[in-house]
Design a protein around this motif. Structure first.
Motif, PDB file in Angstrom:
ATOM      1  N   GLU A  50       0.832  -1.203   0.000  1.00 53.25           N
ATOM      2  CA  GLU A  50       0.000   0.000   0.000  1.00 53.25           C
ATOM      3  C   GLU A  50       0.869   1.256   0.000  1.00 53.25           C
ATOM      4  N   ASP A  51       0.385   2.314  -0.603  1.00 56.51           N
ATOM      5  CA  ASP A  51       0.965   3.656  -0.524  1.00 56.51           C
ATOM      6  C   ASP A  51       2.473   3.696  -0.828  1.00 56.51           C
ATOM      7  N   PRO A  52       2.851   3.341  -2.059  1.00 53.64           N
ATOM      8  CA  PRO A  52       4.283   3.317  -2.390  1.00 53.64           C
ATOM      9  C   PRO A  52       4.995   4.653  -2.157  1.00 53.64           C
ATOM     10  N   ALA A  53       4.329   5.777  -2.465  1.00 53.72           N
ATOM     11  CA  ALA A  53       5.003   7.072  -2.304  1.00 53.72           C
ATOM     12  C   ALA A  53       5.298   7.349  -0.822  1.00 53.72           C
ATOM     13  N   GLY A  54       4.324   7.093   0.036  1.00 54.98           N
ATOM     14  CA  GLY A  54       4.514   7.319   1.471  1.00 54.98           C
ATOM     15  C   GLY A  54       5.570   6.402   2.056  1.00 54.98           C
ATOM     16  N   GLU A  55       5.544   5.135   1.646  1.00 57.45           N
ATOM     17  CA  GLU A  55       6.543   4.183   2.138  1.00 57.45           C
ATOM     18  C   GLU A  55       7.938   4.558   1.634  1.00 57.45           C
ATOM     19  N   ALA A  56       8.017   4.999   0.369  1.00 55.34           N
ATOM     20  CA  ALA A  56       9.311   5.400  -0.186  1.00 55.34           C
ATOM     21  C   ALA A  56       9.876   6.587   0.601  1.00 55.34           C
ATOM     22  N   LYS A  57       9.002   7.502   1.000  1.00 54.56           N
ATOM     23  CA  LYS A  57       9.457   8.656   1.791  1.00 54.56           C
ATOM     24  C   LYS A  57      10.056   8.179   3.120  1.00 54.56           C
ATOM     25  N   LYS A  58       9.367   7.208   3.761  1.00 52.72           N
ATOM     26  CA  LYS A  58       9.897   6.656   5.016  1.00 52.72           C
ATOM     27  C   LYS A  58      11.244   5.977   4.785  1.00 52.72           C
ATOM     28  N   MET A  59      11.366   5.239   3.657  1.00 51.37           N
ATOM     29  CA  MET A  59      12.642   4.567   3.347  1.00 51.37           C
ATOM     30  C   MET A  59      13.764   5.587   3.187  1.00 51.37           C
ATOM     31  N   CYS A  60      13.460   6.701   2.513  1.00 58.21           N
ATOM     32  CA  CYS A  60      14.481   7.744   2.320  1.00 58.21           C
ATOM     33  C   CYS A  60      14.929   8.303   3.661  1.00 58.21           C
ATOM     34  N   ASP A  61      13.955   8.625   4.516  1.00 59.84           N
ATOM     35  CA  ASP A  61      14.294   9.227   5.802  1.00 59.84           C
ATOM     36  C   ASP A  61      15.050   8.246   6.698  1.00 59.84           C
ATOM     37  N   THR A  62      14.783   6.934   6.517  1.00 62.83           N
ATOM     38  CA  THR A  62      15.402   5.923   7.372  1.00 62.83           C
ATOM     39  C   THR A  62      16.764   5.481   6.861  1.00 62.83           C
ATOM     40  N   LEU A  63      16.865   5.254   5.545  1.00 62.12           N
ATOM     41  CA  LEU A  63      18.035   4.558   5.007  1.00 62.12           C
ATOM     42  C   LEU A  63      18.648   5.172   3.752  1.00 62.12           C
ATOM     43  N   LEU A  64      17.800   5.597   2.818  1.00 61.25           N
ATOM     44  CA  LEU A  64      18.322   5.883   1.471  1.00 61.25           C
ATOM     45  C   LEU A  64      19.041   7.225   1.371  1.00 61.25           C
ATOM     46  N   ALA A  65      18.627   8.203   2.170  1.00 58.35           N
ATOM     47  CA  ALA A  65      19.243   9.525   2.070  1.00 58.35           C
ATOM     48  C   ALA A  65      19.722   9.971   3.445  1.00 58.35           C
ATOM     49  N   ASN A  66      20.805  10.710   3.455  1.00 57.95           N
ATOM     50  CA  ASN A  66      21.259  11.384   4.674  1.00 57.95           C
ATOM     51  C   ASN A  66      20.644  12.783   4.629  1.00 57.95           C
ATOM     52  N   THR A  67      19.518  12.950   5.329  1.00 55.15           N
ATOM     53  CA  THR A  67      18.741  14.185   5.160  1.00 55.15           C
ATOM     54  C   THR A  67      19.423  15.424   5.747  1.00 55.15           C
ATOM     55  N   VAL A  68      20.520  15.234   6.457  1.00 57.97           N
ATOM     56  CA  VAL A  68      21.282  16.399   6.933  1.00 57.97           C
ATOM     57  C   VAL A  68      21.908  17.136   5.737  1.00 57.97           C
ATOM     58  N   ILE A  69      22.419  16.370   4.777  1.00 56.36           N
ATOM     59  CA  ILE A  69      23.114  16.993   3.642  1.00 56.36           C
ATOM     60  C   ILE A  69      22.484  16.665   2.286  1.00 56.36           C
ATOM     61  N   GLU A  70      21.518  15.746   2.272  1.00 56.70           N
ATOM     62  CA  GLU A  70      20.953  15.328   0.981  1.00 56.70           C
ATOM     63  C   GLU A  70      19.448  15.584   0.905  1.00 56.70           C
ATOM     64  N   SER A  71      18.993  15.884  -0.304  1.00 58.36           N
ATOM     65  CA  SER A  71      17.562  15.964  -0.598  1.00 58.36           C
ATOM     66  C   SER A  71      17.196  14.765  -1.458  1.00 58.36           C
ATOM     67  N   TYR A  72      15.903  14.506  -1.562  1.00 58.01           N
ATOM     68  CA  TYR A  72      15.485  13.423  -2.449  1.00 58.01           C
ATOM     69  C   TYR A  72      14.189  13.783  -3.158  1.00 58.01           C
ATOM     70  N   ARG A  73      13.953  13.101  -4.259  1.00 56.28           N
ATOM     71  CA  ARG A  73      12.719  13.284  -5.025  1.00 56.28           C
ATOM     72  C   ARG A  73      12.225  11.893  -5.372  1.00 56.28           C
ATOM     73  N   ILE A  74      10.944  11.649  -5.174  1.00 55.28           N
ATOM     74  CA  ILE A  74      10.370  10.317  -5.391  1.00 55.28           C
ATOM     75  C   ILE A  74       9.425  10.360  -6.586  1.00 55.28           C
ATOM     76  N   GLU A  75       9.572   9.375  -7.482  1.00 55.77           N
ATOM     77  CA  GLU A  75       8.631   9.216  -8.601  1.00 55.77           C
ATOM     78  C   GLU A  75       8.045   7.818  -8.522  1.00 55.77           C
ATOM     79  N   VAL A  76       6.728   7.721  -8.589  1.00 54.11           N
ATOM     80  CA  VAL A  76       6.074   6.410  -8.598  1.00 54.11           C
ATOM     81  C   VAL A  76       5.396   6.230  -9.941  1.00 54.11           C
ATOM     82  N   ALA A  77       5.684   5.108 -10.600  1.00 54.86           N
ATOM     83  CA  ALA A  77       5.076   4.835 -11.919  1.00 54.86           C
ATOM     84  C   ALA A  77       4.248   3.549 -11.835  1.00 54.86           C
TER      85      ALA A  77
END
Lengths: 77, 77
Positions: A50-77
């Motif tokens: 369920e909710d791939p965009a919301g889950e992807a955001k959680k993944m970024c904040d947890t593991l995929l990006a270092n939000t202190v110095i990095e930004s991210y953009r999510i695309e769901v197709a």
């Protein structure tokens, strides 16, 4: 099943040393017109749930990006 | 002045160890529905000169991508 793409890149104020190295190398190879090189990551995956965009955001904040110095953009197709 | 984006990713048959590591980590964090993770590079730069797409292709073949194991896609805006 959703196809998710996550772009991770350094925030504008953060020095991108890898980008600077690529820029120097390209300039040295004769491409004097290359400027402002930024190197980022592109993470693509299949997500079953369920909710791939919301889950992807959680993944970024947890593991995929270092939000202190990095930004991210999510695309769901 | 053109804005060029280059996506570099491993060819389909090549084992993506970084992708496998991310997949294992996400699965371990509770996202069991994540599959087929691929990690690539995204290189963005400004190019001042003639034929940005053609020059970007030469840059990829020369420096930005290892064409033995990697593919690339060029976008010029």
């Amino acid at each position: 099943m959703a196809k998710v793409k996550v772009h991770v890149f350094l925030k504008p104020g953060v020095l991108d040393v890898q980008g600077k190295a690529v820029e120097g190398a390209l300039n040295g190879l004769g491409w004097a017109g290359v400027k402002d090189v930024r190197v980022g990551k592109l993470i693509e995956f299949e997500f079953d749930g369920e909710d791939p965009a919301g889950e992807a955001k959680k993944m970024c904040d947890t593991l995929l990006a270092n939000t202190v110095i990095e930004s991210y953009r999510i695309e769901v197709a």
